[in-house]
Each structure stands twice: as C-alpha cells, then as structure tokens.
Design an enzyme around this catalytic site. Structure first.
Site, PDB file in Angstrom:
ATOM      1  N   ARG A  64      16.791 -57.706   8.756  1.00 48.09           N
ATOM      2  CA  ARG A  64      17.228 -58.692   7.749  1.00 48.09           C
ATOM      3  C   ARG A  64      18.590 -58.340   7.166  1.00 48.09           C
ATOM      4  O   ARG A  64      19.305 -59.180   6.630  1.00 48.09           O
ATOM      5  CB  ARG A  64      16.156 -58.849   6.642  1.00 48.09           C
ATOM      6  CG  ARG A  64      16.510 -59.868   5.590  1.00 48.09           C
ATOM      7  CD  ARG A  64      15.298 -60.427   4.830  1.00 48.09           C
ATOM      8  NE  ARG A  64      14.292 -59.418   4.538  1.00 48.09           N
ATOM      9  CZ  ARG A  64      14.406 -58.456   3.628  1.00 48.09           C
ATOM     10  NH1 ARG A  64      15.490 -58.380   2.895  1.00 48.09           N
ATOM     11  NH2 ARG A  64      13.436 -57.592   3.447  1.00 48.09           N
ATOM     12  N   TYR A 118      25.524 -85.163   5.555  1.00 46.31           N
ATOM     13  CA  TYR A 118      24.253 -85.089   6.282  1.00 46.31           C
ATOM     14  C   TYR A 118      23.092 -85.316   5.289  1.00 46.31           C
ATOM     15  O   TYR A 118      23.144 -84.807   4.173  1.00 46.31           O
ATOM     16  CB  TYR A 118      24.158 -83.726   6.966  1.00 46.31           C
ATOM     17  CG  TYR A 118      22.820 -83.417   7.560  1.00 46.31           C
ATOM     18  CD1 TYR A 118      22.302 -84.188   8.596  1.00 46.31           C
ATOM     19  CD2 TYR A 118      22.062 -82.355   7.086  1.00 46.31           C
ATOM     20  CE1 TYR A 118      21.066 -83.912   9.139  1.00 46.31           C
ATOM     21  CE2 TYR A 118      20.826 -82.061   7.638  1.00 46.31           C
ATOM     22  CZ  TYR A 118      20.332 -82.843   8.661  1.00 46.31           C
ATOM     23  OH  TYR A 118      19.109 -82.567   9.190  1.00 46.31           O
ATOM     24  N   ASP A 183      32.326 -78.953   6.006  1.00 47.05           N
ATOM     25  CA  ASP A 183      31.310 -78.912   7.060  1.00 47.05           C
ATOM     26  C   ASP A 183      31.992 -79.429   8.324  1.00 47.05           C
ATOM     27  O   ASP A 183      32.323 -80.606   8.428  1.00 47.05           O
ATOM     28  CB  ASP A 183      30.117 -79.786   6.656  1.00 47.05           C
ATOM     29  CG  ASP A 183      28.968 -79.708   7.663  1.00 47.05           C
ATOM     30  OD1 ASP A 183      29.246 -79.545   8.870  1.00 47.05           O
ATOM     31  OD2 ASP A 183      27.804 -79.841   7.240  1.00 47.05           O
ATOM     32  N   LYS A 208      23.984 -77.661  16.559  1.00 54.03           N
ATOM     33  CA  LYS A 208      24.594 -78.812  17.226  1.00 54.03           C
ATOM     34  C   LYS A 208      25.538 -78.324  18.337  1.00 54.03           C
ATOM     35  O   LYS A 208      25.086 -77.677  19.267  1.00 54.03           O
ATOM     36  CB  LYS A 208      25.288 -79.699  16.190  1.00 54.03           C
ATOM     37  CG  LYS A 208      24.463 -79.917  14.896  1.00 54.03           C
ATOM     38  CD  LYS A 208      23.195 -80.728  15.102  1.00 54.03           C
ATOM     39  CE  LYS A 208      22.254 -80.733  13.911  1.00 54.03           C
ATOM     40  NZ  LYS A 208      22.811 -81.066  12.618  1.00 54.03           N
TER      41      LYS A 208
HETATM   42  C1  LIG Z   1      22.388 -80.993  11.225  1.00 52.63           C
HETATM   43  C2  LIG Z   1      23.424 -80.858  10.167  1.00 52.63           C
HETATM   44  C3  LIG Z   1      23.273 -79.959   9.098  1.00 52.63           C
HETATM   45  C4  LIG Z   1      22.011 -79.140   8.915  1.00 52.63           C
HETATM   46  O1  LIG Z   1      21.884 -78.178   9.912  1.00 52.63           O
HETATM   47  P1  LIG Z   1      20.457 -77.590  10.431  1.00 52.63           P
HETATM   48  O2  LIG Z   1      20.893 -76.610  11.454  1.00 52.63           O
HETATM   49  O3  LIG Z   1      19.658 -78.737  10.944  1.00 52.63           O
HETATM   50  O4  LIG Z   1      19.810 -76.947   9.245  1.00 52.63           O
HETATM   51  C5  LIG Z   1      24.306 -79.821   8.192  1.00 52.63           C
HETATM   52  N1  LIG Z   1      25.439 -80.553   8.313  1.00 52.63           N
HETATM   53  C6  LIG Z   1      25.621 -81.450   9.304  1.00 52.63           C
HETATM   54  C7  LIG Z   1      26.888 -82.238   9.382  1.00 52.63           C
HETATM   55  C8  LIG Z   1      24.620 -81.629  10.264  1.00 52.63           C
HETATM   56  O5  LIG Z   1      24.796 -82.533  11.248  1.00 52.63           O
END
Ligand SMILES: *Cc1c(COP(=O)(O)O)cnc(C)c1O
Length: 386
Positions: A64, A118, A183, A208
């Site tokens: 951790r 998101y 982001d 992603k």
């Molecule tokens: C999917 C997504 C998130 C969240 O990510 P997870 O890995 O599903 O927790 C945050 N920001 C954007 C733009 C996303 O597409």
C-alpha cells in the site's frame, strides 16, 4: 530516456530504462504485498521516509506504501505528460478523491468546477461527499468564483460527453495561485499536454485510452513532486492503491498509445464528417469540426465523436452489430453509449440538459477497426431507427 526524446519513443521506453541492465525484456511484475527485512531499525527508517510520500529506488516495505511495477507506470505517465511526477490510483475516481482530500486537508475545502464533467466526478463534487463544497461556473466566470478557501479549479477538455473545449492557457491564467486540475482522459498526452499550458495537475482515468484495452481499472495524477508527495500520503492512508497487475497492463498499454490515438482519431474525424451529412443525425459534436477551437492546444480532434439522433437513441444502441454497446471508452474496439441513461445518469436531469447533454446524445469512442466497417454498422443501425 530524456525529455528530449519524442513522445513515441518515451511511450515505449519511459519507466523501463533499467531493464537492459537487469537483463530482462518484459517488465518485472512484483505481486508482493510485503517485503522481508532482517534489519528492523533500517526498516523503521524506510517506513518513516515512505509515508511522507517520498520516493527513491530503495526496497519497498508494504504494497500500500509503494510497488516497483506501479512505479514504472507512474514514471512513464509523468514523462508523457511533461510533469515531474505521477501517482497511480485504483481508478480515476480514487485519483480525483485523493486530489480533493489533499487540498481539503490543507484547509482549502472549496472547489470551482466547469461543467460538463464525467457523471461520477460531477456527483462527487455536487454531493459534498468528501467535505468539499463546489461552485459550478462557466469557464469565463472562474475569476469571480475563486475565494480565499478555494483549493482547486477543475475542468475537462474535451469534456465528457459533449467534447466542449476550454482554453487551458487562459484558464490557468485566470486561476492565479489556485492550482488548475485538467482531466485529460479524452485527449491523452499524445494529443494535448495541459501541464505545458499552465495546468498544475493532470488527471487521467487510465481505465480509458492509457490502459487502452478495456481490461484495466486505473487512475493517474501527473503533477509536481511536491503535490505528488501529498497525494501519495493520502493514497497510503486511504488505500486507493493500484494493483501491480493493473500497473503492468497500464505500462504495456502506454507503449502503443501514440499509434492507437492517431489511428482512432483519424477514423473518428472521418466518421464525424460522414455523420454530419446523415439525415438521421441532428447534431455532431467533434472538436475537429469546430472552427472556433482554442489555438495551439490539442492536436487533431481526438477519438470520440458525440452526436444527436432524430429518433430514439435506444434503437441505435440496440441496433449496432459490430460496435460494442457499452459504457466506457478508449479501448481497441469502438464503444457507443447514451450518456443521459448511463455515464451521466447520476446527474440531476435539469442540470444535465442545461450543460448541453441532450437525452438524444450518443457518445462513441472510436477504436481500431476499419473505418468503413464502422460506417456500415452505423448506417444500418441508423436506418433501423428510421
Ligand atoms: C471514466 C472517467 C473518469 C472516472 O474514471 P474511473 O477509472 O472509471 O474511476 C473520470 N473522468 C473522465 C473524463 C472519465 O471518462
């Protein structure tokens, strides 16, 4: 590996600089949860150092607190994003949570955010779940929304799911001393590097494009070493750690990120153009088709295309045969979903509509299939809709 190497080279080699000297080709996958040490006093000293969030090449103590496989993926993302450091988390939401907890712990529990975001990010901020309050504003009202207790300004560009872009350089300027968190999940560092434009913190849902194959749940924050120390400390205390196997797969995914992004973006542009001329489509949202984009910010239009249909979007989702009808994005296969009913369903419907997320909007993440096969699949499902 240096910052002078091209992105494509760093995507393949960053985080793996020591492999030849180690005499291995594939990156070692270290699944240890604990690390034996006969020297108890030295172990205590190491633990004291590591829990401050500091990093070095010494032995880990406990999974951790840090893991060498995950460290490699972190170094690679830091290099690609032109940042000093990067810190990986169990998911994108764990990464965002750590950023919010970090600024709140420093007494700055107010955040300014620009919609759309998101769906779950929006919910986390709107709900105040972590003791952080949020003021949602347009990009041009950030200056007046910043207060003495504002710890962070948050934006997505291109935004999920409308693909709206904001001028990151202008926004970073408007933020003054308040750190700007961008982001960058949709653009990836291949097409856009927010830190080079003035952002202090770059966040990824590495689930992603960075992982890229739909088999890794991960989040990464790229930032200064100073902020990295603070969020490592939060990660250690709250446990949103990335599993080493996910770290391994993330690093492997990064090596093909440049070619995947370029190929998918090229197909996305072609599909966006064709959709613009299709009679069943009432609107196409694609950054590459917008004549008023922020200059010098993102290369090309990216791999996502959002569009609105005249008929029932459920018919499109039910009708695709090649395209995968699923939430998420950034995989090798093309994915399509309806934000109002899935990714952004958690939002208040009125707010959702106000920020431009129509119930008839479909968000498509273009993969690596041949563009003509994708077009044929879209045409047959749009024809069914009538
Ligand atoms: C999917 C997504 C998130 C969240 O990510 P997870 O890995 O599903 O927790 C945050 N920001 C954007 C733009 C996303 O597409």
């Amino acid at each position: 590996m240096t910052a002078q190497h091209h992105l494509a080279t760093r995507a393949v080699h960053a985080g793996r600089e020591d492999l030849t000297d180690l005499g291995v080709h594939a990156t070692p996958l270290d699944l240890s949860t604990t690390y034996p040490s006969r020297d108890m006093k030295a172990e205590t000293e190491r633990l004291d150092l590591l829990i401050t969030g500091a990093r070095d090449d010494g032995m880990p103590v406990y999974a951790r607190v840090g893991n060498p496989t995950v460290d490699r993926a972190e170094r690679a993302v830091a290099s690609l994003e032109s940042c000093e450091a990067a810190v990986a988390f169990a998911s994108g939401m764990a990464a965002l949570s750590a950023c919010l907890l970090t600024v709140a712990a420093a007494g700055k529990s107010h955040v300014v955010a620009i919609r759309p975001l998101y769906g779950t990010s929006d919910f986390l901020l709107e709900s105040g779940l972590l003791g952080v309050t949020t003021t949602f504003v347009d990009a041009d009202s950030v200056v007046s929304a910043i207060r003495p207790d504002t710890g962070l300004v948050i934006v997505e560009s291109p935004a999920n799911p409308t693909l709206d872009e904001v001028d990151i350089r202008q926004l970073a300027n408007d933020c003054g001393d308040v750190p700007l968190l961008v982001d960058n999940t949709f653009a990836t560092p291949i097409l856009q590097r927010p830190a080079e434009l003035g952002a202090a913190i770059v966040l990824h849902s590495a689930t992603k494009f960075l992982g890229g194959h739909g088999d890794v749940l991960a989040g990464v924050v790229a930032c200064s070493e100073e902020f990295a120390r603070q969020i490592r400390n939060v990660r250690y205390a709250t446990g949103g750690t990335l599993h080493p196997l996910a770290g391994y797969l993330l690093l492997r995914g990064l090596s093909t990120l440049p070619i995947r992004m370029r190929a998918s973006s090229e197909s996305a542009r072609i599909l966006a153009e064709r959709l613009s001329d299709h009679p069943a489509i009432t609107a196409v949202h694609y950054p590459g088709l917008n004549p008023n984009r922020p200059a010098g910010q993102m290369e090309g239009g990216g791999a996502l295309v959002s569009f609105e249909v005249a008929g029932d979007p459920a018919d499109v989702i039910g009708g695709v045969r090649l395209i995968t009808p699923a939430v998420s994005l950034g995989s090798v296969d093309t994915l399509i979903q309806n934000p109002a009913s899935i990714s952004h369903h958690i939002m208040d419907p009125d707010v959702r509509h106000d920020v431009g997320i129509s119930d008839k909007l479909l968000r498509m993440s273009v993969g690596l299939e041949h563009v003509d096969d994708l077009w044929e699949d879209l045409c047959q499902t749009l024809a069914v809709m009538g």
